[in-house]
Design a protein around this motif. Structure first.
Motif, PDB file in Angstrom:
ATOM      1  N   TRP B 133      52.406  53.574  24.061  1.00 35.90           N
ATOM      2  CA  TRP B 133      52.856  52.929  25.289  1.00 35.90           C
ATOM      3  C   TRP B 133      53.108  53.983  26.352  1.00 35.90           C
ATOM      4  O   TRP B 133      53.752  54.999  26.105  1.00 35.90           O
ATOM      5  CB  TRP B 133      54.138  52.133  25.024  1.00 35.90           C
ATOM      6  N   ARG B 135      54.642  54.380  30.247  1.00 34.15           N
ATOM      7  CA  ARG B 135      55.388  53.671  31.283  1.00 34.15           C
ATOM      8  C   ARG B 135      54.742  53.974  32.624  1.00 34.15           C
ATOM      9  O   ARG B 135      54.652  55.131  33.024  1.00 34.15           O
ATOM     10  CB  ARG B 135      56.855  54.120  31.275  1.00 34.15           C
ATOM     11  N   ALA B 139      59.496  48.872  35.027  1.00 37.70           N
ATOM     12  CA  ALA B 139      59.568  47.734  34.123  1.00 37.70           C
ATOM     13  C   ALA B 139      58.232  47.455  33.435  1.00 37.70           C
ATOM     14  O   ALA B 139      58.050  46.418  32.824  1.00 37.70           O
ATOM     15  CB  ALA B 139      60.024  46.486  34.883  1.00 37.70           C
ATOM     16  N   GLN B 141      54.918  48.788  31.004  1.00 40.62           N
ATOM     17  CA  GLN B 141      54.298  49.753  30.094  1.00 40.62           C
ATOM     18  C   GLN B 141      52.902  49.268  29.718  1.00 40.62           C
ATOM     19  O   GLN B 141      52.669  48.068  29.595  1.00 40.62           O
ATOM     20  CB  GLN B 141      55.126  49.900  28.833  1.00 40.62           C
ATOM     21  N   LYS B 158      53.197  45.391  28.885  1.00 38.66           N
ATOM     22  CA  LYS B 158      54.528  44.832  28.673  1.00 38.66           C
ATOM     23  C   LYS B 158      55.275  44.877  29.995  1.00 38.66           C
ATOM     24  O   LYS B 158      55.314  45.923  30.648  1.00 38.66           O
ATOM     25  CB  LYS B 158      55.304  45.694  27.662  1.00 38.66           C
ATOM     26  N   GLY B 160      59.075  44.138  31.431  1.00 40.68           N
ATOM     27  CA  GLY B 160      60.441  43.813  31.036  1.00 40.68           C
ATOM     28  C   GLY B 160      60.957  42.603  31.790  1.00 40.68           C
ATOM     29  O   GLY B 160      60.526  42.333  32.916  1.00 40.68           O
ATOM     30  N   ALA B 161      61.870  41.867  31.148  1.00 39.56           N
ATOM     31  CA  ALA B 161      62.443  40.683  31.790  1.00 39.56           C
ATOM     32  C   ALA B 161      62.988  41.048  33.160  1.00 39.56           C
ATOM     33  O   ALA B 161      63.696  42.029  33.301  1.00 39.56           O
ATOM     34  CB  ALA B 161      63.542  40.101  30.914  1.00 39.56           C
ATOM     35  N   GLY B 163      61.498  42.288  35.478  1.00 37.69           N
ATOM     36  CA  GLY B 163      60.829  43.467  36.027  1.00 37.69           C
ATOM     37  C   GLY B 163      59.851  43.116  37.127  1.00 37.69           C
ATOM     38  O   GLY B 163      59.319  42.017  37.184  1.00 37.69           O
ATOM     39  N   ASP B 213      60.859  38.867  28.221  1.00 38.68           N
ATOM     40  CA  ASP B 213      59.889  39.955  28.301  1.00 38.68           C
ATOM     41  C   ASP B 213      58.496  39.352  28.206  1.00 38.68           C
ATOM     42  O   ASP B 213      58.303  38.325  27.558  1.00 38.68           O
ATOM     43  CB  ASP B 213      60.091  40.930  27.138  1.00 38.68           C
TER      44      ASP B 213
END
Lengths: 220, 243
Positions: B133, B135, B139, B141, B158, B160-161, B163, B213
């Protein structure tokens, strides 16, 4: 579907009695049922049935391969493809379910996948983490029978195909049988991409191939 | 409830087998969630069967080849049949090992381990420790997936919630399938199974919804270009990595 189910024993008897399957194009329905029944015999490792099936489909698979040539295509590719497909037919006939697909649809998906696999193997030396069947899955395995079109619907599609306007037949053939993207077809015919896309959609709609809840998409 | 589908033309190209295998991966991932599109593809496969049969008795014959009379560069049918039978007998003889390379992880096993994901994706990520992963935004990745082709970049993304992802535009085509969670942009909300196709020139700002997420599959045939100063700084890290 019930009707065709009731017809099964009768058709099966015909297949075993007959030495050569019918060859006239006007007997599409019977033909397809016949080949479906032949597949069921192949599932029981009947070599005579397999030879009949082979003699009918190998020229078609070659034609399919010739209709969508790739650059530098080897002249033996049609034969290689036909052999690969027929080996799959022999090995996978026991997974064929005549309630879910017709024989020709089943052979089409095998030929499509084998062709992609052959081209992938000859062109690349990259490790392949996925099989072709992982990418072009046999969705029919997961789709309830009630959601599949029945064999008689296939005859309706075939009939509608006969009377489809020529310009629509032309683009659908280019996109479907010649394996061109819509963009490639548009460039080749010197038409805007939007025209090609809408022509294809219109044709598919006339063939009643569009799933009901998608008709809005076609009209846009 | 799936709201966003591949368009009819893309499904037709999928059924015809004329799209790139990486794009096919994104379409098949959507089919895993979408019964309507699976049915649509089945119908197109039927058209394939009809057109295959038609090769014989219509006026349409490729390159005017007479299919029933064996073209000169091809082998007579009986010879071909004999060699197929020799090969199937060889394969069925247990002493002979099939040439086909069995993949390391059977797809059934893979889908059991990650049962909420499409089986083919589960197979690609069945060993999550192999995912690297990176970044690319606070938020967001990205992990690159190796899919055995070199035309498109295939990644898991991905978010993030809550994000927010950098605004970016597209030089090429981007096909995104939401696998878990949901995100939204100016055009709508996308949740598990939804399919997005962004064409060259589209600009959008995906912004994960706060409730969960979000995990997406992204297939890109040209690198994303982030717009704005921060995007310019981040761009060098987001380069096309086919494979």
């Amino acid at each position: 579907m019930l009707a065709s189910g009731n017809d099964l024993p009768k058709i099966k008897a015909k297949v075993t009695d007959r030495i050569d399957p019918p060859t006239s194009g006007s007997q599409n329905t019977l033909r397809d049922d016949t080949w479906s029944q032949t597949l069921l015999l192949i599932a029981q490792k009947d070599r005579k049935a397999f030879e009949r099936f082979f003699n009918h489909y190998v020229p078609l698979i070659r034609g399919y391969c010739l209709s969508k040539p790739v650059p530098d295509q080897s002249s033996s590719l049609p034969d290689e493809l036909a052999q690969e497909v027929m080996i799959k037919v022999w090995q996978k006939a026991n997974t064929f379910d005549p309630k879910k697909a017709s024989a020709s649809t089943w052979v089409f998906t095998l030929a499509r996948n084998c062709r992609i696999d052959l081209l992938r193997r000859s062109n690349r030396h990259i490790a392949q983490p996925l099989e072709i069947d992982d990418l072009w899955a046999d969705e029919e395995e997961h789709t309830p029978v009630t959601h599949l079109q029945k064999a008689r619907d296939k005859d309706l599609i075939a009939k509608a195909w006969q009377v489809l306007p020529k310009d629509q037949i032309q683009v659908i053939r280019k996109v479907f049988m010649e394996g061109k993207t819509h963009l490639e077809a548009a460039e080749e015919m010197d038409l805007p991409l939007g025209t090609v896309k809408s022509r294809v959609r219109l044709g598919l709609k006339k063939l009643q191939l569009i799933v009901a809840n998608r008709s809005n998409e076609v009209d846009q | 409830m799936i709201r966003h589908h591949p368009d009819i033309n893309l499904l037709l190209e999928y059924s015809a087998g004329s799209i790139d295998s990486a794009v096919a991966l994104s379409v098949s991932a959507h089919l895993h969630y979408c019964e309507s599109c699976s049915e649509q593809v089945n119908r197109f496969n039927q058209l394939g069967g009809i057109l295959l049969e038609e090769l014989e008795h219509s006026s349409y014959q490729p390159e005017n080849v007479n299919l029933r009379a064996t073209p000169s560069m091809l082998r007579p049918l009986d010879q071909l049949f004999d060699s197929v039978m020799a090969r199937v007998d060889g394969i069925e003889n247990p002493a002979t090992v099939s040439e086909a390379q069995a993949s390391e992880i059977p797809i059934a096993v893979a889908s059991k381990i990650r049962r909420d994901l499409p089986a083919n994706l589960a197979k690609l990520i069945v060993k999550p420790r192999f995912l690297k992963w990176r970044r690319v935004a606070p938020a967001m990745q990205i992990a690159h997936l190796k899919t055995g082709q070199n035309r498109c970049e295939v990644s898991l993304i991905k978010i993030g919630a809550g994000g927010r992802v950098l605004e970016h535009n597209h030089k090429g085509n981007e096909y995104t399938v939401v696998l878990r969670g949901a995100f939204s942009d100016q055009d709508g909300i996308y949740s598990a199974g939804d399919f997005l196709h962004r064409k060259p020139g589209d600009v959008h700002t995906p912004n994960a919804t706060a409730d969960a997420d979000c995990l997406c599959l992204a297939v890109v045939d040209a690198p994303l270009k982030f717009t704005g100063l921060l995007g310019w700084l981040i761009n060098p890290f987001v380069q096309l990595q086919p494979g």
